[in-house]
Each structure stands twice: as C-alpha cells, then as structure tokens.
Design a protein around this motif. Structure first.
Motif, PDB file in Angstrom:
ATOM      1  N   UNK A 229      -0.693 -84.050 -39.482  1.00 33.94           N
ATOM      2  CA  UNK A 229      -1.126 -82.985 -40.390  1.00 33.94           C
ATOM      3  C   UNK A 229      -0.924 -83.416 -41.839  1.00 33.94           C
ATOM      4  N   UNK A 230       0.239 -83.972 -42.138  1.00 36.17           N
ATOM      5  CA  UNK A 230       0.541 -84.422 -43.506  1.00 36.17           C
ATOM      6  C   UNK A 230      -0.415 -85.539 -43.925  1.00 36.17           C
ATOM      7  N   UNK A 231      -0.607 -86.522 -43.045  1.00 31.40           N
ATOM      8  CA  UNK A 231      -1.499 -87.638 -43.375  1.00 31.40           C
ATOM      9  C   UNK A 231      -2.916 -87.144 -43.658  1.00 31.40           C
ATOM     10  N   UNK A 232      -3.397 -86.218 -42.836  1.00 27.82           N
ATOM     11  CA  UNK A 232      -4.747 -85.664 -43.041  1.00 27.82           C
ATOM     12  C   UNK A 232      -4.796 -84.890 -44.355  1.00 27.82           C
ATOM     13  N   UNK A 233      -3.763 -84.111 -44.638  1.00 26.81           N
ATOM     14  CA  UNK A 233      -3.726 -83.336 -45.881  1.00 26.81           C
ATOM     15  C   UNK A 233      -3.787 -84.254 -47.095  1.00 26.81           C
ATOM     16  N   UNK A 234      -3.062 -85.361 -47.058  1.00 28.89           N
ATOM     17  CA  UNK A 234      -3.076 -86.308 -48.179  1.00 28.89           C
ATOM     18  C   UNK A 234      -4.474 -86.867 -48.418  1.00 28.89           C
ATOM     19  N   UNK A 235      -5.163 -87.207 -47.348  1.00 34.23           N
ATOM     20  CA  UNK A 235      -6.516 -87.757 -47.458  1.00 34.23           C
ATOM     21  C   UNK A 235      -7.483 -86.702 -47.981  1.00 34.23           C
TER      22      UNK A 235
END
Length: 189
Positions: free
Chosen positions: A18-24
């Motif tokens: 979730x965090x990785x997707x949010x950053x992108x």
C-alpha cells in the motif's frame, strides 16, 4: 481521490505494498490521499513498526488515524478501500464492511479476499505482492468516470446482500452442523 487502508497494521496485510503504491501514485496524482486506520500490535512479530508508520506520515505519503471502533465514517469518506493482503484471510470483515457501504475495493487474488469482489464490477482484484498490478488498479480507479465508480459501489453492496447476508450464511452453517450431527449419530448406531 481518497484511498483507505484499514485493518491490523501488519506486513501480511500488504501494508508495504500500500505504501509503495501510494508513493508512486502521489508522484503523478499529488492530490490523492491515502488514509490508514488500524492498530499496531507491538507483540506481533509481523507488526509494522510504529516509527515506520510515522515516517510515512511525516513524508506526507499517508495520514494515519490510529484505531477506531467505528469504521463507517472512514469508509464514507473513502472513494476506494485498498486491501492488498498477502495471506489467506478467511472472509475479510473489512472487505464486507466496505462493500456493504458501497465502497469499491481493490484487493488481492487471495482466498478470503477474491470471493468478495467481482473484478471490474465491484472493484479490482490484483495479484498478491505485485506492486505494478496494485498501482495499475489504483490508477484505473482514479481514471474511472464518477458514475462508474458509484455504480461499482452499488454493485458491491448488492453482492454482499445477495451472497453474504448473515441470515443466509447462518442458515448454511446450521444445515452443515445438522448434517454432521446426523452423520455422527448414524455412526454411533
């Protein structure tokens, strides 16, 4: 656009994904919001460290709201629940709650998650632990027509009512218990 992650904040729930997707996504859609609701259990070896959560908030990737006894207000504000779970859930309560409140869902193809979503109708199902799939589903959701997102939510609620109503599921359980008890009694005679 407002995405919500809700649940125990452990790595197996897909929190890192979730965090990785949010950053992108924030790079391309800086106005998107990523809310996190849940609790951190420091005794769980799979718990996400509280410092990691705070760092993501300080970096303006997420807004951490902590625990709640009533998820409804968060689901009301969310456009979509994102639950990228990495392990077998049983039947995920948060997915049922989201769908019952007409909140579309993005989740993984895991047992206990995929049964609650009809891909491209009530939400999106992505491959577990696949950041590219997750980001693509979230971007697809962002780019959907407003009325299509509303329809997705309404279909999600309809699915929960038709397939997961507690009276129906309790009836199924009671029938199974009766069958088992009946079979057990036959073995004893």
């Amino acid at each position: 656009m407002r995405f919500l992650f809700a649940g125990r904040i452990i790595w197996d729930k897909g929190f890192k994904q979730f965090i990785d997707a949010a950053q992108i996504i924030k790079k391309k859609y800086p106005l998107c919001q990523f809310d996190v609701v849940g609790f951190v259990d420091p005794n769980n070896p799979n718990a996400v460290p509280y410092d990691y959560i705070l760092k993501q908030q300080q970096n303006k990737i997420i807004k951490f709201h902590g625990e709640t006894n009533d998820i409804r207000s968060f689901l009301n504000r969310a456009h979509c629940l994102v639950f990228p779970s990495l392990y077998r859930e049983g039947i995920s309560r948060i997915l049922m709650e989201a769908a019952s409140m007409e909140t579309p869902i993005i989740t993984t193809d895991n047992v206990g998650c995929k049964e609650l979503v009809d891909h491209n109708q009530t939400g999106f199902i992505v491959r577990k632990n696949n950041p590219e799939d997750l980001v693509n589903a979230m971007v697809n959701f962002i780019n959907m027509d407003y009325n299509d997102r509303l329809k997705m939510g309404k279909l999600a609620r309809q699915k929960i009512i038709e397939e997961f109503d507690s009276k129906k599921t309790n009836s199924i359980y009671l029938k199974k218990i009766d069958q088992i008890l009946s079979f057990d009694n036959k073995l004893k005679t």
